[in-house]
Write an enzyme that holds these catalytic residues in place. Structure first.
Site, PDB file in Angstrom:
ATOM      1  N   CYS A 148       0.848  -1.200   0.000  1.00 20.44           N
ATOM      2  CA  CYS A 148       0.000   0.000   0.000  1.00 20.44           C
ATOM      3  C   CYS A 148       0.880   1.246   0.000  1.00 20.44           C
ATOM      4  CB  CYS A 148      -0.909   0.001   1.230  1.00 20.44           C
ATOM      5  SG  CYS A 148      -1.894   1.490   1.404  1.00 20.44           S
ATOM      6  N   CYS A 151      -0.300   4.186   2.189  1.00 19.44           N
ATOM      7  CA  CYS A 151      -0.045   3.953   3.613  1.00 19.44           C
ATOM      8  C   CYS A 151       1.430   4.176   3.943  1.00 19.44           C
ATOM      9  CB  CYS A 151      -0.402   2.533   4.014  1.00 19.44           C
ATOM     10  SG  CYS A 151      -2.060   2.025   3.557  1.00 19.44           S
ATOM     11  N   ASP A 152       2.311   3.549   3.180  1.00 12.95           N
ATOM     12  CA  ASP A 152       3.706   3.439   3.594  1.00 12.95           C
ATOM     13  C   ASP A 152       4.688   4.257   2.761  1.00 12.95           C
ATOM     14  OD1 ASP A 152       2.752   1.685   5.499  1.00 12.95           O
ATOM     15  OD2 ASP A 152       3.045  -0.071   4.253  1.00 12.95           O
TER      16      ASP A 152
END
Ligand SMILES: Cc1cc2nc3c(=O)[nH]c(=O)nc-3n(C[C@H](O)[C@H](O)[C@H](O)COP(=O)(O)OP(=O)(O)OC[C@H]3O[C@@H](n4cnc5c(N)ncnc54)[C@H](O)[C@@H]3O)c2cc1C
Lengths: 320, 212
Positions: A148, A151-152
Protein backbone atom coordinates in the site's frame (compact mmCIF):
# COMPACT_ATOMS: atom_id res chain seq x y z
CA UNK A 1 -3.22 21.54 7.07
CA UNK A 2 -4.89 18.95 9.28
CA UNK A 3 -7.83 16.86 8.25
CA UNK A 4 -10.13 15.19 10.70
CA UNK A 5 -11.94 12.12 9.48
CA UNK A 6 -14.76 10.60 11.40
CA UNK A 7 -15.79 7.02 10.72
CA UNK A 8 -18.01 5.58 13.39
CA UNK A 9 -19.50 2.12 12.94
CA UNK A 10 -23.28 1.79 13.17
CA UNK A 11 -24.95 -0.57 15.55
CA UNK A 12 -27.66 -2.88 14.25
CA UNK A 13 -30.14 -5.40 15.57
CA UNK A 14 -28.96 -8.99 15.17
CA UNK A 15 -32.39 -10.28 16.16
CA UNK A 16 -34.19 -9.40 12.93
CA UNK A 17 -34.28 -11.17 9.58
CA UNK A 18 -32.84 -8.73 7.04
CA UNK A 19 -34.06 -8.59 3.47
CA UNK A 20 -30.48 -8.31 2.31
CA UNK A 21 -27.02 -8.56 3.78
CA UNK A 22 -24.12 -7.22 1.75
CA UNK A 23 -20.73 -8.66 2.70
CA UNK A 24 -18.01 -6.12 1.92
CA UNK A 25 -18.12 -2.35 1.65
CA UNK A 26 -15.99 -1.55 -1.37
CA UNK A 27 -17.38 0.30 -4.41
CA UNK A 28 -19.45 -2.75 -5.42
CA UNK A 29 -21.01 -3.23 -1.99
CA UNK A 30 -21.60 0.47 -1.42
CA UNK A 31 -23.40 0.80 -4.75
CA UNK A 32 -25.52 -2.26 -4.01
CA UNK A 33 -26.24 -0.68 -0.63
CA UNK A 34 -27.27 2.62 -2.17
CA UNK A 35 -29.69 0.93 -4.57
CA UNK A 36 -31.07 -1.46 -1.95
CA UNK A 37 -31.67 1.38 0.50
CA UNK A 38 -33.58 3.28 -2.16
CA UNK A 39 -35.64 0.15 -2.90
CA UNK A 40 -36.46 0.30 0.82
CA UNK A 41 -35.09 -3.15 1.46
CA UNK A 42 -34.13 -3.72 5.06
CA UNK A 43 -30.42 -3.91 4.29
CA UNK A 44 -27.31 -4.43 6.38
CA UNK A 45 -23.74 -4.09 5.21
CA UNK A 46 -21.01 -5.98 7.05
CA UNK A 47 -17.53 -4.57 6.46
CA UNK A 48 -14.49 -5.59 8.44
CA UNK A 49 -12.59 -2.34 7.94
CA UNK A 50 -13.50 0.80 9.82
CA UNK A 51 -13.23 2.86 6.68
CA UNK A 52 -15.44 1.50 3.91
CA UNK A 53 -14.27 1.75 0.32
CA UNK A 54 -12.19 -1.38 0.00
CA UNK A 55 -9.19 -1.03 -2.26
CA UNK A 56 -10.23 2.54 -3.02
CA UNK A 57 -8.90 3.73 0.32
CA UNK A 58 -5.47 2.33 -0.54
CA UNK A 59 -5.51 4.06 -3.92
CA UNK A 60 -4.05 7.50 -4.37
CA UNK A 61 -5.66 9.04 -7.43
CA UNK A 62 -8.47 7.63 -9.50
CA UNK A 63 -8.38 9.10 -12.98
CA UNK A 64 -10.66 6.82 -14.92
CA UNK A 65 -13.89 6.95 -12.98
CA UNK A 66 -16.33 9.01 -15.04
CA UNK A 67 -17.67 12.28 -13.70
CA UNK A 68 -14.37 13.48 -12.29
CA UNK A 69 -12.40 15.37 -14.93
CA UNK A 70 -9.86 16.20 -12.26
CA UNK A 71 -8.31 13.11 -10.62
CA UNK A 72 -10.23 12.22 -7.47
CA UNK A 73 -8.63 10.82 -4.32
CA UNK A 74 -9.61 7.19 -3.83
CA UNK A 75 -10.46 7.76 -0.19
CA UNK A 76 -12.62 10.76 -1.08
CA UNK A 77 -14.56 8.80 -3.67
CA UNK A 78 -15.04 6.02 -1.10
CA UNK A 79 -16.20 8.38 1.63
CA UNK A 80 -18.67 10.03 -0.72
CA UNK A 81 -20.04 6.69 -1.90
CA UNK A 82 -20.54 5.72 1.72
CA UNK A 83 -22.19 9.02 2.64
CA UNK A 84 -24.56 8.72 -0.30
CA UNK A 85 -25.62 5.19 0.64
CA UNK A 86 -25.99 6.11 4.31
CA UNK A 87 -28.04 9.15 3.39
CA UNK A 88 -30.67 6.74 2.03
CA UNK A 89 -30.52 4.62 5.15
CA UNK A 90 -27.84 1.98 4.62
CA UNK A 91 -26.51 0.60 7.91
CA UNK A 92 -22.89 -0.53 8.09
CA UNK A 93 -21.56 -2.64 10.96
CA UNK A 94 -17.83 -3.13 11.40
CA UNK A 95 -17.35 -6.86 11.80
CA UNK A 96 -15.24 -9.49 10.11
CA UNK A 97 -17.31 -12.26 8.54
CA UNK A 98 -15.81 -15.56 9.68
CA UNK A 99 -18.21 -18.09 8.17
CA UNK A 100 -21.48 -18.24 6.26
CA UNK A 101 -24.32 -20.64 5.66
CA UNK A 102 -25.87 -19.82 2.32
CA UNK A 103 -28.20 -22.81 2.03
CA UNK A 104 -31.96 -22.49 2.34
CA UNK A 105 -34.39 -19.64 2.82
CA UNK A 106 -32.56 -17.99 5.68
CA UNK A 107 -28.89 -17.20 5.16
CA UNK A 108 -26.64 -17.01 8.18
CA UNK A 109 -23.57 -14.81 8.42
CA UNK A 110 -21.29 -15.35 11.40
CA UNK A 111 -18.87 -12.89 12.92
CA UNK A 112 -16.99 -13.02 16.21
CA UNK A 113 -19.83 -11.09 17.78
CA UNK A 114 -23.10 -12.00 16.06
CA UNK A 115 -24.99 -14.35 13.81
CA UNK A 116 -26.74 -12.18 11.26
CA UNK A 117 -29.68 -13.52 9.26
CA UNK A 118 -31.03 -12.49 5.88
CA UNK A 119 -33.26 -13.65 3.07
CA UNK A 120 -30.69 -12.71 0.43
CA UNK A 121 -26.96 -12.03 0.30
CA UNK A 122 -24.73 -10.04 -2.01
CA UNK A 123 -21.09 -11.15 -1.94
CA UNK A 124 -18.87 -8.11 -2.50
CA UNK A 125 -15.72 -9.11 -0.64
CA UNK A 126 -13.40 -7.89 -3.41
CA UNK A 127 -9.82 -8.96 -3.61
CA UNK A 128 -6.55 -8.68 -1.68
CA UNK A 129 -2.99 -8.03 -2.86
CA UNK A 130 -1.26 -11.06 -4.32
CA UNK A 131 1.97 -12.01 -2.54
CA UNK A 132 5.17 -12.90 -4.30
CA UNK A 133 5.73 -15.87 -2.04
CA UNK A 134 9.50 -15.43 -1.80
CA UNK A 135 11.87 -15.61 1.18
CA UNK A 136 11.81 -12.49 3.32
CA UNK A 137 8.43 -11.29 2.12
CA UNK A 138 6.43 -12.40 5.10
CA UNK A 139 9.23 -11.76 7.54
CA UNK A 140 9.69 -8.11 6.58
CA UNK A 141 6.05 -7.33 5.85
CA UNK A 142 5.48 -3.95 7.49
CA UNK A 143 9.24 -3.56 7.96
CA UNK A 144 10.13 -2.66 4.42
CA UNK A 145 7.74 -4.85 2.45
CA UNK A 146 4.48 -3.11 1.59
CA UNK A 147 1.36 -3.50 -0.55
CA UNK A 148 0.00 0.00 0.00
CA UNK A 149 1.80 3.08 -1.27
CA UNK A 150 -0.59 5.62 0.25
CA UNK A 151 -0.05 3.95 3.61
CA UNK A 152 3.71 3.44 3.59
CA UNK A 153 5.10 5.67 0.82
CA UNK A 154 5.82 8.50 3.27
CA UNK A 155 8.28 6.25 5.13
CA UNK A 156 10.73 6.60 2.26
CA UNK A 157 11.75 10.25 2.02
CA UNK A 158 14.87 10.48 -0.13
CA UNK A 159 15.20 6.69 -0.08
CA UNK A 160 15.62 4.04 -2.75
CA UNK A 161 12.58 1.89 -3.40
CA UNK A 162 11.78 -1.15 -5.53
CA UNK A 163 8.33 -1.58 -7.04
CA UNK A 164 7.33 -4.98 -8.41
CA UNK A 165 4.72 -5.30 -11.16
CA UNK A 166 3.82 -4.06 -14.60
CA UNK A 167 0.18 -3.09 -14.37
CA UNK A 168 -1.79 0.02 -13.57
CA UNK A 169 -1.37 -0.27 -9.82
CA UNK A 170 2.41 -0.65 -10.02
CA UNK A 171 2.78 2.33 -12.32
CA UNK A 172 0.31 4.57 -10.53
CA UNK A 173 1.74 3.85 -7.13
CA UNK A 174 5.34 4.19 -8.33
CA UNK A 175 4.47 7.68 -9.52
CA UNK A 176 3.03 8.40 -6.09
CA UNK A 177 6.09 7.06 -4.26
CA UNK A 178 8.25 9.27 -6.51
CA UNK A 179 6.92 12.21 -4.50
CA UNK A 180 8.99 10.93 -1.58
CA UNK A 181 11.71 8.58 -2.72
CA UNK A 182 14.90 9.55 -4.51
CA UNK A 183 15.04 6.56 -6.82
CA UNK A 184 12.57 3.86 -7.83
CA UNK A 185 13.20 0.67 -9.78
CA UNK A 186 10.16 -1.01 -11.32
CA UNK A 187 10.99 -4.69 -11.59
CA UNK A 188 8.89 -6.69 -14.02
CA UNK A 189 9.28 -10.16 -15.40
CA UNK A 190 8.87 -9.24 -19.09
CA UNK A 191 9.05 -6.13 -21.22
CA UNK A 192 5.33 -6.10 -21.86
CA UNK A 193 3.55 -3.76 -19.49
CA UNK A 194 -0.17 -3.91 -18.86
CA UNK A 195 -0.35 -0.39 -17.47
CA UNK A 196 -2.46 2.02 -19.51
CA UNK A 197 -0.36 3.79 -22.16
CA UNK A 198 -0.96 7.15 -20.47
CA UNK A 199 0.65 5.83 -17.29
CA UNK A 200 3.55 4.35 -19.21
CA UNK A 201 4.21 7.76 -20.75
CA UNK A 202 4.22 9.40 -17.36
CA UNK A 203 6.56 6.84 -15.88
CA UNK A 204 8.91 7.30 -18.84
CA UNK A 205 8.92 11.04 -18.18
CA UNK A 206 9.75 10.65 -14.47
CA UNK A 207 13.54 10.73 -14.09
CA UNK A 208 13.43 9.09 -10.66
CA UNK A 209 11.88 5.92 -12.06
CA UNK A 210 13.91 3.28 -13.86
CA UNK A 211 12.32 0.26 -15.53
CA UNK A 212 13.97 -3.13 -15.05
CA UNK A 213 12.27 -5.47 -17.50
CA UNK A 214 12.97 -9.22 -17.61
CA UNK A 215 13.76 -9.41 -13.91
CA UNK A 216 12.14 -11.27 -11.05
CA UNK A 217 12.74 -10.80 -7.35
CA UNK A 218 14.09 -13.97 -5.78
CA UNK A 219 14.40 -12.96 -2.17
CA UNK A 220 14.24 -9.98 0.14
CA UNK A 221 17.36 -9.49 2.25
CA UNK A 222 16.55 -6.84 4.83
CA UNK A 223 18.39 -8.34 7.78
CA UNK A 224 21.71 -6.52 7.55
CA UNK A 225 23.01 -2.97 7.45
CA UNK A 226 22.60 -2.64 3.70
CA UNK A 227 19.20 -3.82 2.59
CA UNK A 228 18.88 -5.39 -0.83
CA UNK A 229 16.80 -7.70 -2.97
CA UNK A 230 18.14 -10.58 -5.01
CA UNK A 231 17.12 -10.39 -8.65
CA UNK A 232 17.29 -12.83 -11.50
CA UNK A 233 17.36 -11.91 -15.15
CA UNK A 234 14.85 -14.26 -16.75
CA UNK A 235 16.57 -14.10 -20.15
CA UNK A 236 20.16 -14.68 -19.11
CA UNK A 237 19.54 -16.44 -15.83
CA UNK A 238 22.10 -14.10 -14.25
CA UNK A 239 21.60 -13.22 -10.61
CA UNK A 240 22.29 -9.83 -9.14
CA UNK A 241 21.49 -7.81 -6.09
CA UNK A 242 19.81 -4.43 -5.94
CA UNK A 243 20.23 -2.14 -2.96
CA UNK A 244 16.88 -0.86 -1.78
CA UNK A 245 15.37 0.55 1.39
CA UNK A 246 11.93 -0.86 0.77
CA UNK A 247 9.89 -2.89 -1.67
CA UNK A 248 6.30 -2.34 -2.82
CA UNK A 249 4.54 -5.28 -4.43
CA UNK A 250 1.72 -4.76 -6.96
CA UNK A 251 1.42 -8.01 -8.87
CA UNK A 252 -2.33 -8.29 -9.02
CA UNK A 253 -4.90 -9.54 -6.59
CA UNK A 254 -6.46 -12.70 -5.26
CA UNK A 255 -10.22 -12.94 -4.68
CA UNK A 256 -11.55 -13.05 -1.14
CA UNK A 257 -13.58 -16.24 -1.62
CA UNK A 258 -12.28 -18.50 1.13
CA UNK A 259 -15.51 -18.05 3.09
CA UNK A 260 -17.64 -19.36 0.26
CA UNK A 261 -15.51 -21.91 -1.54
CA UNK A 262 -17.31 -24.97 -0.23
CA UNK A 263 -20.80 -23.59 -0.82
CA UNK A 264 -20.73 -21.82 -4.13
CA UNK A 265 -19.46 -22.39 -7.63
CA UNK A 266 -16.12 -20.73 -8.32
CA UNK A 267 -14.20 -20.14 -11.52
CA UNK A 268 -10.41 -19.83 -11.14
CA UNK A 269 -11.03 -18.89 -7.54
CA UNK A 270 -13.54 -16.15 -8.36
CA UNK A 271 -17.29 -16.45 -7.77
CA UNK A 272 -18.95 -17.61 -10.94
CA UNK A 273 -21.80 -15.33 -11.94
CA UNK A 274 -24.92 -15.95 -13.96
CA UNK A 275 -27.65 -13.68 -15.33
CA UNK A 276 -28.17 -10.46 -13.32
CA UNK A 277 -25.11 -11.17 -11.19
CA UNK A 278 -26.71 -14.19 -9.55
CA UNK A 279 -24.50 -16.99 -8.23
CA UNK A 280 -24.93 -20.75 -8.28
CA UNK A 281 -26.86 -20.57 -5.00
CA UNK A 282 -30.43 -19.30 -4.86
CA UNK A 283 -30.77 -16.03 -3.00
CA UNK A 284 -27.09 -15.17 -3.35
CA UNK A 285 -25.67 -12.58 -5.75
CA UNK A 286 -22.14 -11.39 -6.43
CA UNK A 287 -20.62 -8.03 -7.37
CA UNK A 288 -17.25 -6.45 -8.00
CA UNK A 289 -13.70 -7.78 -8.01
CA UNK A 290 -14.65 -11.05 -6.34
CA UNK A 291 -16.72 -12.02 -9.36
CA UNK A 292 -15.31 -13.99 -12.30
CA UNK A 293 -14.95 -11.34 -15.03
CA UNK A 294 -12.27 -9.66 -17.11
CA UNK A 295 -12.05 -6.03 -16.05
CA UNK A 296 -11.66 -5.28 -12.33
CA UNK A 297 -12.14 -1.56 -11.88
CA UNK A 298 -14.27 0.85 -9.89
CA UNK A 299 -16.45 1.56 -12.92
CA UNK A 300 -17.28 -2.12 -13.37
CA UNK A 301 -17.70 -2.77 -9.64
CA UNK A 302 -20.40 -0.12 -9.27
CA UNK A 303 -22.26 -1.52 -12.29
CA UNK A 304 -22.22 -4.98 -10.74
CA UNK A 305 -23.46 -3.59 -7.43
CA UNK A 306 -26.43 -1.84 -9.02
CA UNK A 307 -27.32 -4.94 -11.05
CA UNK A 308 -27.17 -7.24 -8.07
CA UNK A 309 -29.30 -4.98 -5.87
CA UNK A 310 -31.87 -4.62 -8.61
CA UNK A 311 -32.05 -8.40 -9.02
CA UNK A 312 -32.50 -8.84 -5.27
CA UNK A 313 -35.29 -6.29 -5.31
CA UNK A 314 -37.11 -8.16 -8.09
CA UNK A 315 -36.58 -11.51 -6.39
CA UNK A 316 -38.01 -10.32 -3.08
CA UNK A 317 -41.02 -8.65 -4.75
CA UNK A 318 -42.20 -12.06 -5.89
CA UNK A 319 -41.83 -13.58 -2.45
CA UNK A 320 -43.46 -11.17 -0.05
CA UNK B 1 -9.52 29.58 12.08
CA UNK B 2 -11.34 26.56 13.42
CA UNK B 3 -9.67 23.18 12.99
CA UNK B 4 -12.94 21.31 12.99
CA UNK B 5 -15.14 22.72 10.26
CA UNK B 6 -18.92 22.88 10.59
CA UNK B 7 -19.51 19.57 8.86
CA UNK B 8 -17.10 17.66 11.05
CA UNK B 9 -18.42 19.42 14.15
CA UNK B 10 -21.95 18.30 13.25
CA UNK B 11 -20.76 14.71 12.91
CA UNK B 12 -18.88 14.95 16.20
CA UNK B 13 -21.92 16.27 18.05
CA UNK B 14 -24.04 13.50 16.66
CA UNK B 15 -21.54 10.82 17.65
CA UNK B 16 -21.14 12.23 21.17
CA UNK B 17 -24.90 12.28 21.79
CA UNK B 18 -24.46 8.78 23.13
CA UNK B 19 -22.17 9.89 25.97
CA UNK B 20 -23.30 8.83 29.45
CA UNK B 21 -20.60 9.60 32.02
CA UNK B 22 -18.37 12.68 31.99
CA UNK B 23 -14.96 12.37 30.34
CA UNK B 24 -11.84 14.46 30.87
CA UNK B 25 -9.16 14.80 28.25
CA UNK B 26 -5.97 15.36 30.23
CA UNK B 27 -3.68 17.17 27.82
CA UNK B 28 0.07 17.41 28.35
CA UNK B 29 1.61 20.18 26.35
CA UNK B 30 4.37 22.72 26.39
CA UNK B 31 4.97 25.97 24.62
CA UNK B 32 8.37 25.09 23.12
CA UNK B 33 10.05 22.18 21.39
CA UNK B 34 6.90 20.29 20.71
CA UNK B 35 5.73 19.39 17.22
CA UNK B 36 1.98 19.62 17.35
CA UNK B 37 1.25 20.72 20.94
CA UNK B 38 -0.40 23.93 19.87
CA UNK B 39 -2.57 22.21 17.30
CA UNK B 40 -3.54 19.42 19.68
CA UNK B 41 -4.50 21.99 22.28
CA UNK B 42 -6.71 23.83 19.83
CA UNK B 43 -8.27 20.58 18.65
CA UNK B 44 -9.23 19.56 22.19
CA UNK B 45 -10.50 23.06 22.90
CA UNK B 46 -12.89 22.85 19.99
CA UNK B 47 -13.79 19.23 20.65
CA UNK B 48 -14.66 19.78 24.30
CA UNK B 49 -17.23 22.36 23.24
CA UNK B 50 -19.15 19.64 21.41
CA UNK B 51 -20.71 18.09 24.48
CA UNK B 52 -21.21 19.31 28.07
CA UNK B 53 -20.03 15.95 29.42
CA UNK B 54 -16.64 16.43 27.80
CA UNK B 55 -13.90 18.64 29.19
CA UNK B 56 -10.24 19.29 28.69
CA UNK B 57 -7.65 19.79 31.41
CA UNK B 58 -4.33 21.28 30.43
CA UNK B 59 -1.06 20.29 32.11
CA UNK B 60 2.29 21.90 31.37
CA UNK B 61 4.69 19.07 30.70
CA UNK B 62 7.74 21.00 31.89
CA UNK B 63 6.42 22.02 35.29
CA UNK B 64 3.49 19.82 36.29
CA UNK B 65 5.72 16.99 37.46
CA UNK B 66 3.08 15.48 39.68
CA UNK B 67 0.54 14.98 36.89
CA UNK B 68 3.27 13.84 34.51
CA UNK B 69 4.17 11.14 36.99
CA UNK B 70 0.59 10.25 37.86
CA UNK B 71 -0.31 9.63 34.23
CA UNK B 72 3.11 8.26 33.28
CA UNK B 73 3.62 10.69 30.40
CA UNK B 74 6.98 10.51 28.63
CA UNK B 75 6.47 12.50 25.45
CA UNK B 76 4.22 15.27 24.14
CA UNK B 77 1.66 16.16 23.02
CA UNK B 78 -0.07 13.53 25.12
CA UNK B 79 -3.73 12.94 25.92
CA UNK B 80 -5.06 10.69 28.66
CA UNK B 81 -8.75 9.89 28.20
CA UNK B 82 -10.08 9.65 31.72
CA UNK B 83 -13.56 8.82 33.03
CA UNK B 84 -14.58 7.49 36.42
CA UNK B 85 -10.94 6.53 36.69
CA UNK B 86 -7.80 6.45 34.58
CA UNK B 87 -8.00 3.33 32.42
CA UNK B 88 -4.56 3.76 30.88
CA UNK B 89 -5.79 5.05 27.52
CA UNK B 90 -3.26 7.42 25.90
CA UNK B 91 -2.72 9.30 22.68
CA UNK B 92 0.80 10.48 21.88
CA UNK B 93 0.90 12.94 18.99
CA UNK B 94 -2.06 14.64 17.42
CA UNK B 95 -5.06 12.41 16.75
CA UNK B 96 -5.68 13.86 13.30
CA UNK B 97 -6.71 12.26 10.02
CA UNK B 98 -8.16 8.82 10.50
CA UNK B 99 -7.00 8.80 14.13
CA UNK B 100 -9.66 11.34 14.96
CA UNK B 101 -12.07 8.39 14.88
CA UNK B 102 -9.91 6.59 17.45
CA UNK B 103 -10.12 9.59 19.78
CA UNK B 104 -13.90 9.79 19.49
CA UNK B 105 -14.17 6.05 20.04
CA UNK B 106 -12.01 6.25 23.16
CA UNK B 107 -14.20 9.03 24.54
CA UNK B 108 -17.35 6.99 23.90
CA UNK B 109 -15.72 3.87 25.32
CA UNK B 110 -14.84 5.57 28.58
CA UNK B 111 -18.17 7.36 28.73
CA UNK B 112 -20.51 4.46 27.94
CA UNK B 113 -18.48 1.49 29.12
CA UNK B 114 -19.48 -0.45 26.02
CA UNK B 115 -16.70 -2.66 24.66
CA UNK B 116 -16.95 -5.13 21.84
CA UNK B 117 -14.43 -7.58 23.22
CA UNK B 118 -15.38 -11.23 22.88
CA UNK B 119 -16.04 -13.48 25.86
CA UNK B 120 -12.76 -15.33 25.26
CA UNK B 121 -10.73 -12.13 25.28
CA UNK B 122 -12.42 -10.96 28.46
CA UNK B 123 -11.70 -14.26 30.15
CA UNK B 124 -8.05 -14.00 29.15
CA UNK B 125 -7.82 -10.42 30.42
CA UNK B 126 -9.53 -11.36 33.69
CA UNK B 127 -6.72 -13.81 34.40
CA UNK B 128 -3.81 -11.53 33.52
CA UNK B 129 -1.17 -11.51 36.20
CA UNK B 130 1.49 -9.28 34.69
CA UNK B 131 1.10 -5.74 33.36
CA UNK B 132 0.80 -5.32 29.60
CA UNK B 133 1.83 -2.16 27.78
CA UNK B 134 0.54 -1.86 24.21
CA UNK B 135 1.87 0.80 21.87
CA UNK B 136 0.15 1.10 18.52
CA UNK B 137 2.18 3.04 15.97
CA UNK B 138 0.13 4.91 13.38
CA UNK B 139 0.18 7.72 10.86
CA UNK B 140 -2.80 10.03 10.35
CA UNK B 141 -3.19 8.92 6.73
CA UNK B 142 -3.46 5.21 7.48
CA UNK B 143 -7.04 3.96 7.08
CA UNK B 144 -6.24 0.56 8.60
CA UNK B 145 -4.83 1.99 11.82
CA UNK B 146 -7.84 3.05 13.92
CA UNK B 147 -9.15 -0.50 14.45
CA UNK B 148 -5.74 -1.51 15.87
CA UNK B 149 -5.76 1.49 18.21
CA UNK B 150 -9.36 0.89 19.24
CA UNK B 151 -8.71 -2.75 20.03
CA UNK B 152 -5.76 -1.88 22.27
CA UNK B 153 -7.74 0.86 23.99
CA UNK B 154 -10.63 -1.50 24.66
CA UNK B 155 -8.27 -3.93 26.33
CA UNK B 156 -6.89 -1.11 28.46
CA UNK B 157 -10.40 -0.07 29.38
CA UNK B 158 -11.42 -3.57 30.32
CA UNK B 159 -8.34 -4.59 32.29
CA UNK B 160 -6.44 -2.73 34.99
CA UNK B 161 -3.36 -4.64 33.93
CA UNK B 162 -3.34 -3.20 30.41
CA UNK B 163 -2.28 0.27 29.28
CA UNK B 164 -2.54 1.26 25.63
CA UNK B 165 -0.98 4.11 23.68
CA UNK B 166 -1.65 5.43 20.23
CA UNK B 167 1.70 6.76 18.97
CA UNK B 168 1.68 8.99 15.90
CA UNK B 169 5.02 7.85 14.60
CA UNK B 170 5.90 10.77 12.34
CA UNK B 171 6.04 13.02 15.41
CA UNK B 172 8.40 10.68 17.23
CA UNK B 173 11.00 9.64 14.67
CA UNK B 174 13.34 8.33 17.35
CA UNK B 175 10.72 5.70 18.19
CA UNK B 176 10.41 4.78 14.52
CA UNK B 177 14.18 4.25 14.65
CA UNK B 178 14.18 2.39 17.92
CA UNK B 179 11.45 -0.05 16.90
CA UNK B 180 12.41 0.09 13.18
CA UNK B 181 8.86 0.91 12.14
CA UNK B 182 8.42 1.08 8.38
CA UNK B 183 4.79 0.29 8.14
CA UNK B 184 1.72 1.00 10.16
CA UNK B 185 -0.20 -0.04 12.11
CA UNK B 186 2.13 -1.95 14.34
CA UNK B 187 1.41 -2.80 17.96
CA UNK B 188 4.28 -3.52 20.30
CA UNK B 189 3.65 -5.55 23.42
CA UNK B 190 5.82 -4.73 26.44
CA UNK B 191 8.52 -3.17 24.23
CA UNK B 192 9.75 -6.43 22.76
CA UNK B 193 6.99 -8.25 20.96
CA UNK B 194 4.91 -6.86 18.17
CA UNK B 195 2.14 -7.55 15.69
CA UNK B 196 1.96 -6.07 12.24
CA UNK B 197 -1.29 -4.71 10.85
CA UNK B 198 -4.82 -4.41 12.16
CA UNK B 199 -5.16 -7.97 13.37
CA UNK B 200 -8.29 -9.67 14.73
CA UNK B 201 -8.74 -9.78 18.46
CA UNK B 202 -7.70 -13.40 18.90
CA UNK B 203 -4.42 -12.82 17.05
CA UNK B 204 -3.45 -9.97 19.36
CA UNK B 205 -4.45 -12.07 22.35
CA UNK B 206 -2.26 -14.97 21.24
CA UNK B 207 0.67 -12.57 20.70
CA UNK B 208 0.19 -11.19 24.18
CA UNK B 209 0.27 -14.75 25.49
CA UNK B 210 3.61 -15.24 23.74
CA UNK B 211 4.94 -12.07 25.34
CA UNK B 212 3.98 -13.17 28.84
C1 LIG C 1 -3.30 0.27 -5.67
C2 LIG C 1 -4.58 0.16 -6.47
C3 LIG C 1 -4.91 1.16 -7.37
C4 LIG C 1 -6.11 1.07 -8.11
N1 LIG C 1 -6.42 2.09 -8.97
C5 LIG C 1 -7.61 2.05 -9.66
C6 LIG C 1 -7.99 3.12 -10.54
O1 LIG C 1 -7.24 4.11 -10.70
N2 LIG C 1 -9.19 3.03 -11.18
C7 LIG C 1 -10.04 1.96 -11.01
O2 LIG C 1 -11.12 1.95 -11.62
N3 LIG C 1 -9.70 0.93 -10.20
C8 LIG C 1 -8.52 0.94 -9.53
N4 LIG C 1 -8.18 -0.12 -8.70
C9 LIG C 1 -9.09 -1.27 -8.63
C10 LIG C 1 -10.32 -0.98 -7.78
O3 LIG C 1 -9.89 -0.43 -6.54
C11 LIG C 1 -11.14 -2.23 -7.55
O4 LIG C 1 -11.54 -2.75 -8.79
C12 LIG C 1 -12.40 -1.96 -6.73
O5 LIG C 1 -12.06 -1.41 -5.48
C13 LIG C 1 -13.21 -3.24 -6.53
O6 LIG C 1 -14.29 -2.99 -5.68
P1 LIG C 1 -15.02 -4.12 -4.83
O7 LIG C 1 -16.10 -3.44 -4.08
O8 LIG C 1 -15.40 -5.22 -5.72
O9 LIG C 1 -13.91 -4.75 -3.88
P2 LIG C 1 -12.91 -4.11 -2.80
O10 LIG C 1 -12.60 -2.70 -3.14
O11 LIG C 1 -11.79 -5.07 -2.70
O12 LIG C 1 -13.75 -4.11 -1.45
C14 LIG C 1 -14.06 -5.32 -0.77
C15 LIG C 1 -14.41 -5.02 0.67
O13 LIG C 1 -14.86 -6.21 1.30
C16 LIG C 1 -14.34 -6.27 2.61
N5 LIG C 1 -14.26 -7.67 3.05
C17 LIG C 1 -13.57 -8.68 2.48
N6 LIG C 1 -13.71 -9.82 3.19
C18 LIG C 1 -14.53 -9.53 4.22
C19 LIG C 1 -15.05 -10.28 5.32
N7 LIG C 1 -14.77 -11.59 5.48
N8 LIG C 1 -15.85 -9.66 6.21
C20 LIG C 1 -16.16 -8.35 6.07
N9 LIG C 1 -15.69 -7.58 5.06
C21 LIG C 1 -14.89 -8.16 4.14
C22 LIG C 1 -12.96 -5.64 2.49
O14 LIG C 1 -12.52 -5.14 3.75
C23 LIG C 1 -13.21 -4.53 1.48
O15 LIG C 1 -13.54 -3.30 2.09
C24 LIG C 1 -6.98 -0.05 -7.95
C25 LIG C 1 -6.64 -1.04 -7.03
C26 LIG C 1 -5.46 -0.97 -6.29
C27 LIG C 1 -5.12 -2.05 -5.30
Amino acid sequence: MFEFKLNMADTADAGVLYDLIIIGGGPAGLTAGLYAARYKLNTLMIEKALVPGGQLVATQWVENYPGFPEPVLGEKLAKDMEAQAKFYGLKVVQEDVLSVNLEGETKEINTAYNTWKARTVIIATGSSPRRLGIPGEQEYSGRGVSYCATCDGPFYPDKVVTVVGGGNSAFEEALFIAKYARKIHIVHRSNRYNADPILQERVAAEPKIELMPYHVVESIEFGGQQRYVKLKNVLSGLESSLDTDGIFIFIGTVPNTKLFEKQIELENGYVKSYADNSSSVEGVWVAGDVQAKTLRQVATAVGDGANAAHAVHKYLLHRR
Amino acid sequence: MAMLDDNVMQEVKKALQNMKEPVTLELFSQSFECGYCKETHQLLDELSAANPLLQMKLHQFENDAEAVKQFGIDKIPAIAVVGKKDYGIRFYGIPAGYEFSSLLSAILLVSTGITKLSADTKKFLDNLQKPIHLQTFVTPTCPYCPPAVMLAHQMAFYSDKVTADMVEISEFPHLAQKYSVQGVPRTTINEKWYVEGAVPEEVLVSKIKEAL
